[in-house]
Design an enzyme around this catalytic site. Structure first.
Site, PDB file in Angstrom:
ATOM      1  N   SER A 150       0.775  -1.019  -0.036  1.00  0.00           N
ATOM      2  CA  SER A 150       0.007  -0.073  -0.023  1.00  0.00           C
ATOM      3  C   SER A 150       0.725   1.291   0.066  1.00  0.00           C
ATOM      4  CB  SER A 150      -0.804  -0.138   1.079  1.00  0.00           C
ATOM      5  OG  SER A 150      -2.067  -0.703   0.905  1.00  0.00           O
ATOM      6  N   LYS A 153       0.358   3.815  -2.589  1.00  0.00           N
ATOM      7  CA  LYS A 153      -0.671   4.857  -2.488  1.00  0.00           C
ATOM      8  C   LYS A 153      -0.112   6.485  -2.441  1.00  0.00           C
ATOM      9  CE  LYS A 153      -4.333   2.412  -0.467  1.00  0.00           C
ATOM     10  NZ  LYS A 153      -3.892   1.199  -0.251  1.00  0.00           N
ATOM     11  N   SER A 332      -5.578   4.030   4.144  1.00  0.00           N
ATOM     12  CA  SER A 332      -5.295   3.071   3.243  1.00  0.00           C
ATOM     13  C   SER A 332      -6.409   2.597   2.495  1.00  0.00           C
ATOM     14  CB  SER A 332      -4.426   1.873   3.911  1.00  0.00           C
ATOM     15  OG  SER A 332      -3.786   1.249   2.838  1.00  0.00           O
TER      16      SER A 332
END
Length: 499
Positions: A150, A153, A332
């Site tokens: 993640s 991102k 997230s």
């Protein structure tokens, strides 16, 4: 434990170092519009940190566990308010350019053994840079692209803030097509790609499907229309709607029309049961809202493509991209990440698809001069294991968002979870040798089975803003230990003069 690493009590860092964190990421860097620097109150303090969410809950995307800490953890002291921030900026402790840069040998002595403590067979990479200049201070294979999970991102955030830009809002609208023979006129609900569109009574600043229904019903009534058919248009996106990981509680089908991210419960973040067809369900909900407002809706809502000459009825708009980026990073949010990548694609003249998003991301980030060797954006959320990012790429993005000329990119910093306070770091940094990072580490987490990542910023004891990335991809033997290693590395930076 790294030999010679002195674990500082949190109070050692709270007097001036926390104020420097707030100053550097909120005030000293805010050379552009203050609206771009995140949710700050009038005193200059970030409200989300001042209040600290009272309700603890699991948040985030895939495998963002919340081990240890939480309600029973030591609560960090409230950071000083704006006058102390400004005092700290002028004090000797924040001499900035007057203090020597952290040295590679000293950083390596503190960080290297922690990174090398990973199990055999683990691939690791790391980079620590001076955020003011982007200069690499220490690294291990900083140019080697690994699975980022993640932390992808961070790249998605910077690309979205570059184009379509921080002020852009995503609209959902309705149009009216004339009656056809014996069939009544058709209202078409046109999806614009806003996953935060909500059907809840309290929209909490998001675009409201209820408001859209109210405005649509009013416009129809003003025109004397009492009965309609309903269609819904998802033609903005192309390519497969299901993420490559398949149907999963971590993400809904990627469609330009959905309400509440296709969630089938009352949650607003984290894994949740999802609708199998979010667009169809959103249209059905809209039809019911129109009926509640006195319109007769004939038949069931059906897929449709809005005619070019259809009359505009009403629209609602999402919060600005700057706010969406902060929400995506803090929690997230996978659905938001994929939606933002498609906005990048549309703004770049690419198809709003996984493939078009990857092309657009490469071009936008390449235009910033960020190193992209070996980089792969199979998606925007980091759920796809085909993603590849190098530590040097992520730190370069964070440094770009830190510079005075990067005001438009600032939400890529202000949205980062704060250790012990917010989002996916809420329940981390609560005890042991990583506790020194509480309130001082701001970082995007990344976790897949066997993959652990942390990328963010920290202010060291000399008052320098450092950007860091730590990546680890190996056997899934002890996830808690792998996570702890990265947390201890970031906490070590808060205690480091390292000249």
């Amino acid at each position: 434990m790294l030999a010679g690493l002195r674990t500082l009590r949190p109070v050692d860092l709270r007097t001036w170092q926390v104020t420097t964190v707030a100053a550097v990421t909120g005030l000293a860097l805010a050379t552009g519009s203050l609206a771009l620097t995140g949710p700050w109150d009038a005193s200059g303090q970030r409200t989300v940190e001042r209040d600290r969410a009272a309700a603890l809950r699991t948040e985030g995307g895939a495998h963002h566990e919340a081990p240890g800490g939480g309600a029973g953890a030591r609560a960090p002291k409230t950071p000083p308010r704006a006058p102390a921030v400004l005092d700290a900026l002028g004090g000797a402790g924040t001499a900035g350019a007057r203090t020597p840069l952290p040295g590679a040998a000293a950083l390596g002595k503190r960080l290297g053994p922690l990174l090398d403590g990973a199990p055999p067979g683990t691939r690791t990479g790391a980079a620590v840079v001076d955020a003011a200049t982007g200069e690499l201070l220490w690294g291990k294979d900083p140019g080697k692209a690994l699975t980022p999970a993640s932390t992808t991102k961070v790249a998605t955030a910077v690309a979205a803030l570059t184009a379509p830009g921080p002020d852009h809002r995503i609209t959902t609208r309705t149009v009216l097509e004339p009656a056809a023979g014996k069939e009544p006129a058709r209202v078409v609900l046109v999806g614009g790609g806003d996953p935060t569109l909500t059907a809840r009574e309290d929209a909490r600043g998001n675009a409201s499907l209820r408001d859209l229904a109210q405005a649509t019903a009013r416009a129809l009534a003003d025109g004397g229309t009492r009965e309609v058919r309903l269609g819904y248009d998802t033609s903005l996106y192309s390519g497969p709607p299901v993420h490559p990981i398949g149907r999963n509680d971590n993400i809904a089908s990627v469609t330009p029309l959905m309400v509440d991210e296709g969630r089938l419960d009352d949650s607003s973040s984290g894994p949740a049961p999802r609708s199998e067809d979010p667009a169809k369900d959103a249209a059905a909900r809209f039809a019911a809202l129109l009926a509640d407002r006195g319109l007769a809706v004939k038949g069931a809502a059906a897929p449709a493509k809005a005619a070019a000459g259809a009359r505009e009825l009403a629209e609602v708009a999402s919060p600005p991209v700057s706010a969406l980026v902060e929400r995506m990073l803090t929690h997230s949010d996978n659905d938001l990440a994929e939606a933002l990548v498609r906005q990048v694609a549309l703004a770049s003249g690419q198809p709003a698809s996984f493939k078009g998003g990857e092309t657009a991301m490469q071009r936008r980030l390449g235009g910033l001069g960020v190193p992209l060797g070996g980089v792969r954006f199979a998606d925007g959320s980091g759920l796809d294991r085909a993603d590849r990012l190098a530590p040097g790429t992520l730190t370069a993005l964070l440094a770009a968002a830190s510079r005075p000329e990067g005001a438009a990119l600032r939400p890529a910093l202000t949205g980062l979870p704060v250790a012990g306070f917010t989002g996916t770091l809420r329940n981390r940094y609560s005890s042991g040798s990583d506790a020194a990072g509480t309130g001082l580490v701001r970082a995007k987490t990344g976790t897949l089975t066997g993959v652990h990542a942390l990328a963010g910023t920290v202010v060291d004891r000399d008052g320098r803003l450092l950007a860091f990335t730590f990546l680890s991809d190996g056997p899934a033997t002890d996830p808690a230990a792998a996570q702890s290693r990265l947390d201890r590395m970031a906490a070590a930076l808060t205690a480091c003069g390292c000249a």
